[in-house]
Write an enzyme that holds these catalytic residues in place. Structure first.
Site, PDB file in Angstrom:
ATOM      1  N   LYS A 152      56.989 -81.589   7.335  1.00 54.40           N
ATOM      2  CA  LYS A 152      55.573 -81.555   7.659  1.00 54.40           C
ATOM      3  C   LYS A 152      55.378 -80.620   8.851  1.00 54.40           C
ATOM      4  O   LYS A 152      56.008 -80.789   9.900  1.00 54.40           O
ATOM      5  CB  LYS A 152      55.071 -82.960   7.998  1.00 54.40           C
ATOM      6  CG  LYS A 152      54.957 -83.885   6.796  1.00 54.40           C
ATOM      7  CD  LYS A 152      53.852 -83.436   5.852  1.00 54.40           C
ATOM      8  CE  LYS A 152      53.607 -84.465   4.758  1.00 54.40           C
ATOM      9  NZ  LYS A 152      52.494 -84.050   3.866  1.00 54.40           N
ATOM     10  N   LYS A 248      49.026 -84.977  -7.921  1.00 57.43           N
ATOM     11  CA  LYS A 248      49.109 -86.356  -7.435  1.00 57.43           C
ATOM     12  C   LYS A 248      48.132 -87.207  -8.237  1.00 57.43           C
ATOM     13  O   LYS A 248      46.983 -86.807  -8.456  1.00 57.43           O
ATOM     14  CB  LYS A 248      48.744 -86.433  -5.950  1.00 57.43           C
ATOM     15  CG  LYS A 248      49.692 -85.699  -5.024  1.00 57.43           C
ATOM     16  CD  LYS A 248      49.212 -85.795  -3.582  1.00 57.43           C
ATOM     17  CE  LYS A 248      50.137 -85.059  -2.630  1.00 57.43           C
ATOM     18  NZ  LYS A 248      49.615 -85.047  -1.236  1.00 57.43           N
TER      19      LYS A 248
END
Length: 329
Positions: A152, A248
């Site tokens: 991240k 997703k």
């Protein structure tokens, strides 16, 4: 007398191990919404994660699901659900619950119902939260058993983060997720740093809606759309700006649209990542159908929690196994 179908909705809170940080902020628990459809002695379950980035709240998602109660009683199926709710978290929970219920009623697996071969284990990335270069490097060393790490990133300091992690785990495969934190003036410099670190894929470097620039640059590292991509309707534009798309279920509004989105993405020659929110194994299990032939899989949500459902998914050395029937599908 045959009992009518019933719908119930619950909100659950699952502590995150050590917290989870991305460019937009940090959280210490995963708040999930679970829809359950009862049909006699059979129950179908689906889990979703309301996401403020997309204008969702827990209360709003619960209300959207509960509003479908009368339609569920009347026999709402997956095809009609697609028109009843938009592609978002609420529809995901209901869609996955309907898949689960259909599997249990028919005695066939969800994979079989979807026309797929029996599921096999797939390799998944393990996510390293946004932190200082030193902290991310240490965390990468601690998770060296995972062949694929997802970093991240947050914009400022990313060059140092990338270099530190690569030095810490020279043999690991790396992908990265900027979560819209990069900006046009530093894009080429950060892409060069990612290439130097051997990063294979970067998710959503620029803010959604501000990514037209990506059509005109030399993408020296393949780019993957996440916040810019939701369902099939977004793919024509995505294919001009990105090399891959992160599918997703919370964005597509369930497995039904996710499977169709993946098929369309393949037609457009986009690589496919199957991603997740931080959630339990119940949210990951339907996504495993989508992950069978994906180019990248990021279904590590349960690994980030202090505890998971029982039964849950089994993970081993970076692999995630198909869901047990008692969990889903």
């Amino acid at each position: 007398m045959k009992r009518a179908r019933e719908l119930s909705v619950g909100v659950e809170r699952w502590p995150i191990r050590g917290g989870f940080t991305i460019s937009r902020g940090s959280k210490r628990e995963a708040v999930v919404v679970v829809a359950t459809i009862r049909d006699g002695d059979r129950h179908g379950h689906g889990e979703c994660v309301p996401y403020a980035r997309y204008g969702e709240s827990v209360e709003g998602v619960v209300q959207a699901i509960e509003a479908c109660g009368p339609a569920i009683v009347q026999g709402l199926d997956r095809a009609n659900l697609q028109a009843l709710l938009p592609a978002a978290a609420a529809r995901n929970a209901l869609d996955c619950a309907l898949w689960d219920l259909e599997a249990k009623r028919s005695g066939r697996s969800a994979a079989e119902l979807a026309g797929l071969a029996p599921l096999h284990a797939v390799g998944t990335a393990f996510t390293i939260s946004l932190a200082s270069p030193e902290e991310m490097a240490a965390r990468a060393r601690d998770t060296a058993s995972y062949p694929l790490l997802k970093l991240k990133l947050g914009g400022d300091g990313d060059e140092a983060r990338l270099a530190a992690v690569r030095e810490a785990v020279p043999k690991a495969r790396l992908i990265a997720d900027a979560n819209e934190a990069w900006r046009a003036p530093n894009l080429e410099r950060l892409l060069a740093a990612a290439k130097a670190a051997g990063v294979e894929l970067i998710e959503q470097p620029l803010p959604a809606g501000d990514d037209a620039l990506l059509e005109h640059i030399d993408r020296i590292v393949p780019l993957c759309a996440d916040e810019s991509a939701h369902d099939r309707a977004s793919l024509a534009t995505i294919a001009k700006r990105y090399d891959a798309v992160n599918i997703k279920l919370d964005k597509t509004g369930g497995l039904t649209e996710a499977l169709a989105t993946a098929a369309e993405a393949r037609k457009l020659r986009l690589k496919i990542m199957v991603g997740c929110m931080v959630a339990t194994s119940l949210a990951m299990a339907p996504a495993l159908l989508l992950a069978q032939d994906a180019d990248f899989v990021d279904l590590d949500g349960p690994l980030l929690l202090e505890r998971d459902r029982v039964p849950g998914l089994a993970y081993s050395s970076g692999m995630v196994m198909p869901a047990p029937a008692a969990l889903w599908g």
